[in-house]
Scaffold this motif. Structure first.
Motif, PDB file in Angstrom:
ATOM      1  N   SER A 166     -21.047   0.065  10.951  1.00 26.50           N
ATOM      2  CA  SER A 166     -20.646   0.167   9.555  1.00 26.50           C
ATOM      3  C   SER A 166     -20.688  -1.235   8.973  1.00 26.50           C
ATOM      4  CB  SER A 166     -19.241   0.761   9.418  1.00 26.50           C
ATOM      5  OG  SER A 166     -18.941   1.010   8.050  1.00 26.50           O
ATOM      6  N   PRO A 169     -15.166  -2.697   8.486  1.00 25.47           N
ATOM      7  CA  PRO A 169     -14.041  -1.761   8.540  1.00 25.47           C
ATOM      8  C   PRO A 169     -13.150  -1.854   7.317  1.00 25.47           C
ATOM      9  CG  PRO A 169     -13.643  -3.641   9.966  1.00 25.47           C
ATOM     10  CD  PRO A 169     -15.048  -3.770   9.482  1.00 25.47           C
ATOM     11  N   GLY A 178     -10.654   4.792   5.365  1.00 25.51           N
ATOM     12  CA  GLY A 178     -10.513   3.758   6.379  1.00 25.51           C
ATOM     13  C   GLY A 178      -9.876   4.286   7.646  1.00 25.51           C
ATOM     14  N   PHE A 181     -12.426   6.426   9.532  1.00 22.41           N
ATOM     15  CA  PHE A 181     -13.374   5.587  10.270  1.00 22.41           C
ATOM     16  C   PHE A 181     -12.715   4.982  11.506  1.00 22.41           C
ATOM     17  CE2 PHE A 181     -15.110   1.432  11.325  1.00 22.41           C
ATOM     18  CZ  PHE A 181     -16.414   1.798  11.644  1.00 22.41           C
ATOM     19  N   ALA A 182     -11.465   4.562  11.387  1.00 23.08           N
ATOM     20  CA  ALA A 182     -10.768   3.968  12.531  1.00 23.08           C
ATOM     21  C   ALA A 182     -10.675   4.960  13.689  1.00 23.08           C
ATOM     22  CB  ALA A 182      -9.379   3.496  12.112  1.00 23.08           C
ATOM     23  N   ALA A 185     -14.137   4.993  15.265  1.00 22.12           N
ATOM     24  CA  ALA A 185     -14.413   3.757  15.994  1.00 22.12           C
ATOM     25  C   ALA A 185     -13.654   3.701  17.320  1.00 22.12           C
ATOM     26  CB  ALA A 185     -14.058   2.553  15.126  1.00 22.12           C
ATOM     27  N   TYR A 193     -20.647  -4.422  13.255  1.00 23.70           N
ATOM     28  CA  TYR A 193     -20.461  -4.517  11.816  1.00 23.70           C
ATOM     29  C   TYR A 193     -21.472  -5.488  11.187  1.00 23.70           C
ATOM     30  CZ  TYR A 193     -15.914  -2.410  12.840  1.00 23.70           C
ATOM     31  OH  TYR A 193     -14.917  -1.572  13.277  1.00 23.70           O
TER      32      TYR A 193
END
Length: 267
Positions: A166, A169, A178, A181-182, A185, A193
């Motif tokens: 991505s 973050p 967010g 996505f966390a 991940a 990144y």
């Protein structure tokens, strides 16, 4: 006109934009902040403007009935059968930092559907292109000599095996995005990144398995869709919808990891 002819014209657009942009790279170029994306630094430079101007000039001269959607100079004839979708420098923050993690995105839609796309990196002399049925890389090969090869995504059965990318973050417009996505991940094997459009091309090339972003505009993604699909991958919104209008984007090389990523992002 056949897409083969458009492919040749896209090469001309890439060459012209590259000549306009490269003189600015790794110079004392200054950038202004466009803002408008949730308070995140959104730079624009004279290089962005020069690159898009060069492409618009060629398109208007060759295809006056075609529409254009560009990051720097807006929309013209958006309801045309063929519409060019342009981002002269995707990854301007990398560009102004002297990093070659940027590229020129040249997309073409027909009746609203992406039908051809190219990512051109003039500094490294690489071109990634696709029409949804096949995808091609042209540029330096393993030994540095110029060449070309077909692009193919790689097999990846699960998130635990995946390399995820991505832009940042911290670039998700909402806290909810967010957090989603966390979660993703946390389950991935490897997370990288800062690659911007390059990450999508690495999905097509079989080096990255997933790219997840949010808050994208059409010019950020339209050119990349035919490249990834042409290499055997899949691009959708987070909920499996049409990605051509931007928004929350999920790109994957393997449908299995794409399905798992959608479940994780949905919470």
């Amino acid at each position: 006109m056949a897409l083969f002819d458009f492919a040749s014209f896209v090469d001309d657009l890439a060459t012209a934009s590259g000549k306009a942009i490269l003189p600015f790279f790794r110079t004392s170029l200054t950038a202004s902040d466009k803002g408008g994306r949730g308070g995140v630094f959104d730079p624009v430079t004279e290089a962005d403007k020069a690159g898009e101007s060069a492409m618009r000039h060629l398109i208007k001269r060759a295809f006056p009935s075609h529409g254009i959607v560009g990051e720097e100079y807006g929309v013209e004839q958006a309801d045309a059968e063929y519409v060019w979708v342009l981002d002269p420098i995707d990854g301007t923050r990398g560009f102004i930092s002297g990093l070659p993690s940027w590229g020129t995105l040249i997309g073409l839609t027909r009746n609203g559907r992406p039908c051809y796309g190219m990512m051109h990196q003039p500094f490294t002399r690489e071109r990634f292109s696709g029409d949804g049925g096949k995808a091609l890389y042209r540029g330096p090969m393993g030994g540095g000599e110029p060449g070309e090869r077909r692009l193919r995504t790689r097999r990846c059965a699960s998130l635990a095996e995946a390399t995820l990318s991505s832009t940042s973050p911290h670039a998700f417009p909402t806290a909810e995005e967010g957090e989603a996505f966390a979660r993703l991940a946390q389950g991935a094997r490897n997370v990288r990144y800062g690659a911007d459009c390059y990450a999508y091309c690495m999905v097509a090339a079989g080096h990255i398995d997933l790219v997840v972003e949010a808050g994208l505009a059409p010019y950020d993604i339209v050119a990349l869709i035919p490249i990834i699909e042409g290499a055997g991958g899949i691009v959708t919104t987070w909920d499996g919808g049409d990605p051509a209008r931007g928004g929350r984007i999920l790109a994957a090389g393997d449908k299995r990891v794409h399905e798992e990523a959608m479940r994780v992002l949905a919470g």
